[in-house]
Design a protein around this motif. Structure first.
Motif, mmCIF file in Angstrom:
data_model
loop_
_atom_site.group_PDB
_atom_site.id
_atom_site.type_symbol
_atom_site.label_atom_id
_atom_site.label_comp_id
_atom_site.label_asym_id
_atom_site.label_seq_id
_atom_site.Cartn_x
_atom_site.Cartn_y
_atom_site.Cartn_z
ATOM 1 N N ASP A 150 -6.650 26.227 45.764
ATOM 2 C CA ASP A 150 -6.778 25.060 44.888
ATOM 3 C C ASP A 150 -5.796 23.959 45.285
ATOM 4 O OD1 ASP A 150 -8.730 26.399 43.501
ATOM 5 O OD2 ASP A 150 -7.373 27.124 41.939
ATOM 6 N N LYS A 154 -6.549 19.827 46.247
ATOM 7 C CA LYS A 154 -5.870 18.641 45.725
ATOM 8 C C LYS A 154 -5.258 17.811 46.860
ATOM 9 C CE LYS A 154 -4.763 20.863 41.320
ATOM 10 N NZ LYS A 154 -3.677 21.343 40.406
ATOM 11 N N ARG A 155 -4.694 18.496 47.865
ATOM 12 C CA ARG A 155 -4.063 17.756 48.962
ATOM 13 C C ARG A 155 -5.082 16.997 49.801
ATOM 14 N NH1 ARG A 155 -1.223 22.754 49.209
ATOM 15 N NH2 ARG A 155 0.950 22.570 48.521
ATOM 16 N N ALA A 238 -12.014 14.508 39.367
ATOM 17 C CA ALA A 238 -11.847 15.878 39.837
ATOM 18 C C ALA A 238 -12.900 16.185 40.880
ATOM 19 C CB ALA A 238 -11.990 16.857 38.655
#
Length: 251
Positions: A150, A154-155, A238
């Protein structure tokens, strides 16, 4: 009024989802995924792998790597066709096991078959193109395994992460091509694996849904596309997969 068949289908899906969501589901699947490795080791220990146990170990680990990769690719179509959302929990695990068995496959070839003789390995790669194709598939799986968390989602950002992980089909096709080039003559097994991979790729390109949710406002049978939750002020949306699910939920 719901028919008995429809009610039974809902009950089966609910039961399957409950079983897959239980605390024991992941440990059970993890243990099952290790069975091929333990079985191959047992056959090697008892001398049941034949006259060339190292070669048979290389073949077995490579075949299981391809199998786990195709199973991981099949989970999303199965979820869409059956409505069993709990299948998504195991996609990452099965994908990582595909990488694990590919690593065992490569390590057995390099360490036990070639005894780390790098000049001989290089000559083998030049002489046998199927090894180059297999190495390409392994490098793709390595990149996907390294970015499967996860935190990496995000990165990288949702768009870049999805673009990278679509390469899993390239790895699958390369693995099937590796198998086709490896065998002598036209054999049924590698063709079956290749057709399965092509079918899964076609399904993702043109998805088929057997259960469609009607639009309550229009009263028609049109499919409603899941809507992503609106981001808060100052936050990036998201990342989501094409089917609307979130990568963070696929643990």
């Amino acid at each position: 009024m719901a028919t008995p068949t429809a009610t039974a289908g809902v009950d089966l899906r609910a039961g399957a989802n409950a079983a897959l969501a239980s605390r024991w589901a992941k440990p059970a699947v993890f243990t099952l995924c290790l069975v091929p490795l333990v079985w191959t080791m047992w056959l090697a220990y008892t001398g049941e792998l034949g006259a060339e146990p190292v070669l048979e170990s290389v073949k077995a680990s490579g075949l299981w790597a391809l199998r786990f990769l195709l199973i991981a690719l099949a989970l999303t179509p199965l979820r869409m066709l059956t409505g069993v959302a709990g299948l998504a929990r195991f996609r990452r695990m099965l994908g990582l096991f595909a990488f694990f068995y590919a690593a065992v496959h490569l390590s057995t070839y390099v360490g036990l078959d070639q005894f780390f003789d790098w000049p001989a390995i290089w000559k083998d790669i030049v002489k046998r193109p199927y090894i180059t194709v297999g190495m390409g598939a392994f490098l793709i799986l390595t990149a996907l395994a390294a970015t499967s968390t996860d935190g990496m989602v995000k990165r990288l950002g949702g768009k870049s992460w999805r673009a990278l992980h679509r390469c899993v089909f390239v790895a699958g096709l390369a693995g099937c091509l590796h198998f086709l080039m490896l065998v002598k003559g036209w054999q049924t097994a590698p063709l079956v694996y290749a057709l399965i991979c092509i079918g899964l790729l076609a399904f993702r390109r043109w998805p088929v849904r057997l259960w469609r949710r009607k639009d309550p406002q229009a009263g028609t049978g049109s499919v409603r596309t899941p809507r992503a939750e609106a981001p808060r002020s100052g936050e990036a949306p998201a990342p989501r997969f094409p089917d609307g699910s979130s990568p963070a939920r696929r643990s």
